[in-house]
Write an enzyme that holds these catalytic residues in place. Structure first.
Site, PDB file in Angstrom:
ATOM      1  N   HIS A 400      -7.625   2.786 -21.957  1.00  0.00           N
ATOM      2  CA  HIS A 400      -8.462   1.776 -22.896  1.00  0.00           C
ATOM      3  C   HIS A 400      -8.536   0.743 -21.473  1.00  0.00           C
ATOM      4  O   HIS A 400      -7.810   0.540 -20.860  1.00  0.00           O
ATOM      5  CB  HIS A 400      -7.404   1.192 -23.780  1.00  0.00           C
ATOM      6  CG  HIS A 400      -7.564   1.821 -25.151  1.00  0.00           C
ATOM      7  ND1 HIS A 400      -7.954   1.553 -26.258  1.00  0.00           N
ATOM      8  CD2 HIS A 400      -7.457   3.248 -25.383  1.00  0.00           C
ATOM      9  CE1 HIS A 400      -8.040   2.181 -27.298  1.00  0.00           C
ATOM     10  NE2 HIS A 400      -7.749   3.656 -26.888  1.00  0.00           N
ATOM     11  N   GLU A 402      -8.302  -2.655 -21.103  1.00  0.00           N
ATOM     12  CA  GLU A 402      -7.418  -3.692 -20.858  1.00  0.00           C
ATOM     13  C   GLU A 402      -6.156  -2.909 -20.148  1.00  0.00           C
ATOM     14  O   GLU A 402      -5.398  -3.799 -19.349  1.00  0.00           O
ATOM     15  CB  GLU A 402      -6.926  -4.676 -22.064  1.00  0.00           C
ATOM     16  CG  GLU A 402      -6.683  -3.746 -23.352  1.00  0.00           C
ATOM     17  CD  GLU A 402      -7.929  -3.509 -24.090  1.00  0.00           C
ATOM     18  OE1 GLU A 402      -8.941  -2.871 -23.848  1.00  0.00           O
ATOM     19  OE2 GLU A 402      -7.940  -3.853 -25.347  1.00  0.00           O
ATOM     20  N   CYS A 458      -7.412  -3.673 -29.596  1.00  0.00           N
ATOM     21  CA  CYS A 458      -7.211  -2.611 -30.683  1.00  0.00           C
ATOM     22  C   CYS A 458      -5.804  -2.955 -31.305  1.00  0.00           C
ATOM     23  O   CYS A 458      -5.110  -3.374 -30.720  1.00  0.00           O
ATOM     24  CB  CYS A 458      -7.452  -1.018 -30.330  1.00  0.00           C
ATOM     25  SG  CYS A 458      -6.382  -0.451 -29.352  1.00  0.00           S
ATOM     26  N   CYS A 521      -3.136  -1.488 -28.038  1.00  0.00           N
ATOM     27  CA  CYS A 521      -3.428  -2.747 -27.234  1.00  0.00           C
ATOM     28  C   CYS A 521      -2.728  -3.979 -27.501  1.00  0.00           C
ATOM     29  O   CYS A 521      -2.280  -4.639 -26.678  1.00  0.00           O
ATOM     30  CB  CYS A 521      -4.752  -2.674 -26.751  1.00  0.00           C
ATOM     31  SG  CYS A 521      -5.442  -1.207 -25.940  1.00  0.00           S
TER      32      CYS A 521
END
Length: 704
Positions: A400, A402, A458, A521
């Protein structure tokens, strides 16, 4: 009656009733021939006719044509013989009802000219006075008469108004003028007028010369519109407000990107030779974004959802007087820098520019955004498949965007510590020797890191409806979805709540077909706000490093975002070893929000760190580069860098790493205590258990 008398009577009556009802003389009697009666009838008719002519003169605006109009009047005689019929007293021969008379109408003659319409001067719209403008921005203001000086025939009034605890005065020859001056003085404290100058508030103390220009200054960094000491979103739209505050405002559409069904417009607004950009899926959205950027820069007026403080959202722990909002101009700068760097590094490899989530980290020194540096840029939305797990830390488990950006930041921190290994380059590092603490090194004072994500992370930060007001208490008391720990789905998108298990995954279970689960996240960012973003290995060398702010490109809901990153555990976290603490980053939303991307997420992601000559493309499902190589930001790569630092960095007591990766992390006691306290805080709040990866992933050591 003779024919002569009858004729004279008929003519008299006809003249009398021209344009009106027939009026019989009082002395007239049918069937009786009387010369005196006829003569009397003529006098009555003549008087009636003169009266009607006077009324016409008074009503008509064509005095110069009176003679010509009356000369052309003609009378027609009836062809039928005279046959008088008696009529009731209330009903006339022409059907005229004396009890309910009708308004007489004058029929315009054939040769009369049409009347001219009255020409009215066009009304020029008058601008609002300062009292009306101030009342629109601040409600419930009270104007007080402070004093009245001067002679009776020429008094001088002084009126005050209190705005945000500051008293502003105004003077004038009347109370109305003094009130307008007081409102103008108050407006000058936070509104930039159309001439480009911002006027400082009037100081009550001392004598002020109202005819001088000493109270003019070109400082535009005034406070934004506030209510009760707190910022408030303006009631008017950004474009309308911009036109009211400035004269020279020019919008221009300079670029259109994307396909026909997914266009991206770029609008530029020019004000006083300064340009501000805004982008959006439509020209209207892009225009509003450009206006918001201009207002934030010139007037410090923000339309961010963080402006209005949310309920149950406390202030940052390190500054009780400030809010959770990052200044809008800083947020726009961070978003612009990351997007520009992404477009720069992707040149030559446009095939990998397709993305759904974009993230990056920006570093500032002393909050100087003019010299801000982009540390990392990354894309990605998926996690590694369970069959591609590595026992020697050679794959990326979480791709992901980030998470990858944070790993790129770790690579940058290792490089900065490398500079400390050489005395000649030590001054270039962002770290300095820590002489009074238990950690050998710490960040220089004033160095801050800012995380940018083009959408909400998320997990818990994204579990809300963007078009519904769901900030209140859930209607279902048994619902416990708010704040729950959530996990990502293997090789897919989205998250699911964790199950009430012991939080352990097994290697053989994953290889047999059990889904490999990774924490969301939102949960990982909450973890960073406790233990820091430096990781467990570097925690033995440097003090914890925390994010100063988080800037989103879309889907920022202040209450949900705050709860996800720090709010859900702030009441239950306790016993953290210093200098570990609960960090509360500032939040912000860029003015040019990114639209919802309905395209399917790609199976790859890119990463770039400052100092890299080219970007790296990683297959998200395998955790390796598209060429099958080991990524430069894996556990294995960082463990090698850590071993080099322990052997060469000045001030390190233990020079050799003898344990494997997992045991080396476990030896960092304070970090492990803070991490366990974080997991306990989630359990005390009944939010679930932190899910761990199979321990076999960390059982690898350094190569000899």
């Amino acid at each position: 009656m003779s024919y002569r008398c009858w004729l004279l009577s008929f003519i008299a009556l006809k003249i009398a009733v021209k344009g009106g009802p027939i009026m019989y003389p009082v002395s007239y009697k049918p069937g009786r021939a009387c010369y005196k009666s006829c003569h009397h009838a003529m006098r009555v008719a003549r008087s009636s006719f003169c009266y009607q002519r006077q009324q016409f003169y008074a009503a008509s605006s064509y005095a110069g044509k009176r003679s010509r109009l009356f000369v052309r009047r003609r009378f027609t005689f009836p062809s039928l013989p005279y046959n008088p019929v008696s009529a009731p007293s209330d009903i006339n021969m022409n059907g005229y009802n004396r009890k309910s008379p009708q308004k007489r109408r004058y029929e315009m003659p054939k040769y009369a000219a049409a009347p001219k319409k009255k020409i009215c001067k066009e009304r020029i719209p008058q601008p609002k006075n300062t009292v009306a403008m101030l009342n629109e921005l601040r409600h419930g203001l009270i104007y007080k008469l402070e004093s009245q000086t001067g002679p009776v025939h020429a008094p001088l009034f002084t009126i005050s108004v209190e705005v945000d605890g500051q008293k502003y005065l105004g003077q004038g020859r009347s109370k109305k003028v003094a009130r307008i001056e007081a409102a103008a003085t108050a407006l000058r404290s936070f509104i930039q007028f159309k001439d480009g100058a911002v006027l400082s508030p009037l100081k009550p103390a001392g004598n002020l010369d109202f005819t001088s220009d000493e109270h003019l200054e070109n400082d535009v960094s005034k406070s934004a519109i506030t209510v009760d000491g707190q910022k408030k979103v303006p009631d008017k739209g950004p474009v309308m407000l911009l036109y009211e505050l400035f004269n020279d405002v020019n919008f221009e559409c300079i670029n259109i990107d994307g396909a026909q069904n997914n266009c991206r417009f770029k609008m530029t607004v020019t004000i006083n030779e300064k340009k501000f950009d805004g982008t959006g899926p439509s020209k209207k959205t892009a225009k509003n974004a450009a206006a918001k950027a201009a207002l934030a820069s010139l007037c410090n007026i923000s339309y961010s959802p963080m402006v209005v403080p949310q309920k149950n959202v406390p202030l940052p722990i390190d500054d009780k007087s400030s809010s959770m909002e990052l200044p809008q101009i800083h947020a726009d700068t961070i978003g612009r820098l990351v997007l520009e760097k992404f477009m720069e590094v992707i040149k030559g490899q446009e095939a990998y520019s397709r993305r759904k989530v974009l993230a990056g980290i920006v570093m500032t020194e002393n909050m100087n955004f003019c010299e801000a540096k982009v540390i990392s840029v990354s894309t990605g939305t998926k996690c590694v498949s369970g069959e591609h797990m590595s026992v020697n830390g050679a794959v990326l488990n979480d791709s992901h965007a980030e998470i990858v950006s944070r790993r790129c930041l770790l690579k940058y921190l290792y490089a900065q510590l490398d500079l400390q290994c050489n005395q000649a380059t030590a001054y270039q590092s962002i770290f300095v020797r820590n002489t009074d603490g238990q950690y050998p090194y710490k960040l220089k004072s004033g160095v801050h890191f800012h995380l940018y994500i083009n959408t909400a992370p998320c997990g818990d930060a994204r579990i809300f409806s963007p078009h519904e007001n769901d900030t209140g208490v859930d209607k279902h008391p048994n619902r416990k979805a708010r704040g729950q720990l959530r996990t990502k789905i293997e090789s897919g998108e989205g998250t699911i709540p964790v199950k009430s298990s012991d939080g352990i995954q097994t290697w053989d279970g994953v290889l047999q077909g059990q889904r490999l689960l990774t924490m969301s996240c939102s949960d990982k960012i909450a973890r960073w706000n406790i233990v820091g973003i430096q990781g467990s290995l570097l925690s033995s060398i440097i003090e914890p490093v925390y994010l100063h702010s988080i800037v989103l490109g879309s889907l920022l809901h202040p209450e949900h975002m705050y709860r996800a990153v720090c709010g859900r555990i702030e009441k239950s976290i306790q016993g953290l070893p210093p200098p570990y603490h609960l960090n509360k980053p500032r939040l912000a939303l860029v003015t040019s929000a990114e639209p919802r991307n309905q395209a399917k997420a790609p199976n790859f992601g890119i990463n770039w760190t400052i100092g890299d000559t080219e970007l790296e493309v990683v297959n998200s499902l395998t955790g390796r580069t598209i060429g099958g190589q080991v990524s430069r930001i894996t556990k294995q790569a960082f463990f090698v860098k850590y071993g080099f630092l322990m052997a060469n960095l000045p001030g390190i007591l233990v020079r050799k790493v003898t344990t494997d990766y997992g045991q080396t992390k476990a030896n960092v006691k304070d970090y492990q205590i803070a991490k366990l306290e974080l997991f306990s805080a989630f359990k005390r709040e009944d939010l679930g258990s932190w899910l761990k990866k199979p321990i076999e992933q960390d059982e690898f050591g350094l190569a000899e």
